[in-house]
Scaffold this active site. Sequence first.
Site, PDB file in Angstrom:
ATOM      1  N   CYS A  10      49.995  41.924  48.807  1.00 54.78           N
ATOM      2  CA  CYS A  10      48.756  42.398  48.170  1.00 54.78           C
ATOM      3  C   CYS A  10      47.514  41.984  48.973  1.00 54.78           C
ATOM      4  CB  CYS A  10      48.670  41.825  46.762  1.00 54.78           C
ATOM      5  SG  CYS A  10      47.137  42.255  45.954  1.00 54.78           S
ATOM      6  N   CYS A  44      53.077  40.707  45.103  1.00 52.15           N
ATOM      7  CA  CYS A  44      51.911  39.884  45.434  1.00 52.15           C
ATOM      8  C   CYS A  44      51.905  39.455  46.897  1.00 52.15           C
ATOM      9  CB  CYS A  44      51.853  38.672  44.519  1.00 52.15           C
ATOM     10  SG  CYS A  44      51.756  39.145  42.791  1.00 52.15           S
ATOM     11  N   GLU A  58      43.582  64.847  39.126  1.00 50.33           N
ATOM     12  CA  GLU A  58      43.186  63.753  38.237  1.00 50.33           C
ATOM     13  C   GLU A  58      43.625  64.018  36.784  1.00 50.33           C
ATOM     14  OE1 GLU A  58      42.005  60.674  38.667  1.00 50.33           O
ATOM     15  OE2 GLU A  58      42.423  61.111  40.761  1.00 50.33           O
ATOM     16  N   CYS A  88      50.472  46.450  42.872  1.00 48.10           N
ATOM     17  CA  CYS A  88      50.286  45.716  41.607  1.00 48.10           C
ATOM     18  C   CYS A  88      50.914  46.555  40.487  1.00 48.10           C
ATOM     19  CB  CYS A  88      48.798  45.471  41.355  1.00 48.10           C
ATOM     20  SG  CYS A  88      48.512  44.218  40.103  1.00 48.10           S
ATOM     21  N   CYS A 105      43.168  36.377  43.577  1.00 45.09           N
ATOM     22  CA  CYS A 105      43.725  36.875  42.315  1.00 45.09           C
ATOM     23  C   CYS A 105      44.049  35.704  41.372  1.00 45.09           C
ATOM     24  CB  CYS A 105      44.989  37.695  42.581  1.00 45.09           C
ATOM     25  SG  CYS A 105      45.779  38.225  41.047  1.00 45.09           S
TER      26      CYS A 105
HETATM   27  S1  SF4 Z   1      48.070  39.286  43.780  1.00 47.19           S
HETATM   28 FE1  SF4 Z   1      47.177  39.883  41.824  1.00 47.19          FE
HETATM   29  S2  SF4 Z   1      46.302  41.906  42.164  1.00 47.19           S
HETATM   30 FE2  SF4 Z   1      47.713  41.480  43.840  1.00 47.19          FE
HETATM   31  S3  SF4 Z   1      49.682  42.365  43.206  1.00 47.19           S
HETATM   32 FE3  SF4 Z   1      49.686  40.223  42.577  1.00 47.19          FE
HETATM   33  S4  SF4 Z   1      48.941  40.250  40.491  1.00 47.19           S
HETATM   34 FE4  SF4 Z   1      48.367  42.195  41.399  1.00 47.19          FE
END
Ligand code: SF4
Length: 347
Positions: free
Chosen positions: A201, A198, A36, A191, A207
Amino acid sequence: MTDFAKDLLVWFQKHGRKNLPWQSSPPDIYHVWLSEIMLQQTQVVTVVDYFNKFILNFPTIADLANADEEEVLTSWAGLGYYSRARNLHKSAKIILLEYQGVFPSSYSELIALPGIGESTAGAILSLAYNQPRPILDGNVKRVLSRHHKVVGHYSNSKTLKELWRLAKHHTPSTQNAEYAQAIMDLGATICVPRKPLCSRCPVSRNCKAGLCNEQAHFPQKKARKIRPEKSLAFLIYRNFKGHVYLAKRPNKGVWSGLWSFVECEDNKTAISAAIKEHSLEARIVSSLPKFKHSFTHYHLWIRPIIISSPGLEKGYHNINKLALGLPAPVKKIISLLDSTNSGESNE
Ligand code: SF4
């Protein structure tokens, strides 16, 4: 549990990173802590080799606590932000003396250790002890900023407060080790800062930035300040064996505690005065091309000047056997030097 956390945990089972060198079952808190700290300013791909080397040199917290600061800085050399290594060393000593070498498990004890802030404490406790602690590192800030279209830049206290509120809101009461790793992985692999993926995602259905195709506008940017430029000359004294002169820098300021070349202002008068001060017999052999090294607050132009020096041994080091903590520009210059001789054309 929020939909965000649920979706993330499902995704993590299949796509999360589970084979990083600091991940084990059960977790080793020393490894979690070290990773970390290394990851605070550096990406996983760079950290892996440094982590492995560091653990080899200091297998336990006690080994780290009992090491010289010089050895610790040498193992850290190249990762940058050396205060992280110093704080790690100081913390290891505290853990050995005050906690008998056992890493503390309470938030208040962790946050009192040098170099551990709120987010790092949260990450360590979630990853190693499965505690429900929010984290807010750079990756998480980016994910939450986009997911909730948070207005403002992180440097604004109101924006930061809102991000912490959201981080707490989404932190589940169970599966915290997985959740912490999942949200960091999402920021690091999906992201990402530029061109987030996206379509892959797991939290895209809710989102706010993604749904209105405004990902590129979040996180909102800070007005950029133009960084000033400074310049200096590095005087690279080499003796007849090709060894170079290095001096340890003070423990405060730039590259504190690391080993570097003699430096002076980049102008003829300052350079010839500095050379005379070192030795009346020293003379310039050549100059390497000037290059730029950037710090957070300014850019530094460095002119490396190679100087032949009489056969003094004190302070001179064999560049093939260097085991010292060196700033990145010094390392770079040394890699360009001919390792066999002083580079003098008339030898
Ligand atoms: S949908 Fe939203 S959280 Fe997901 S990668 Fe795209 S911008 Fe990022």
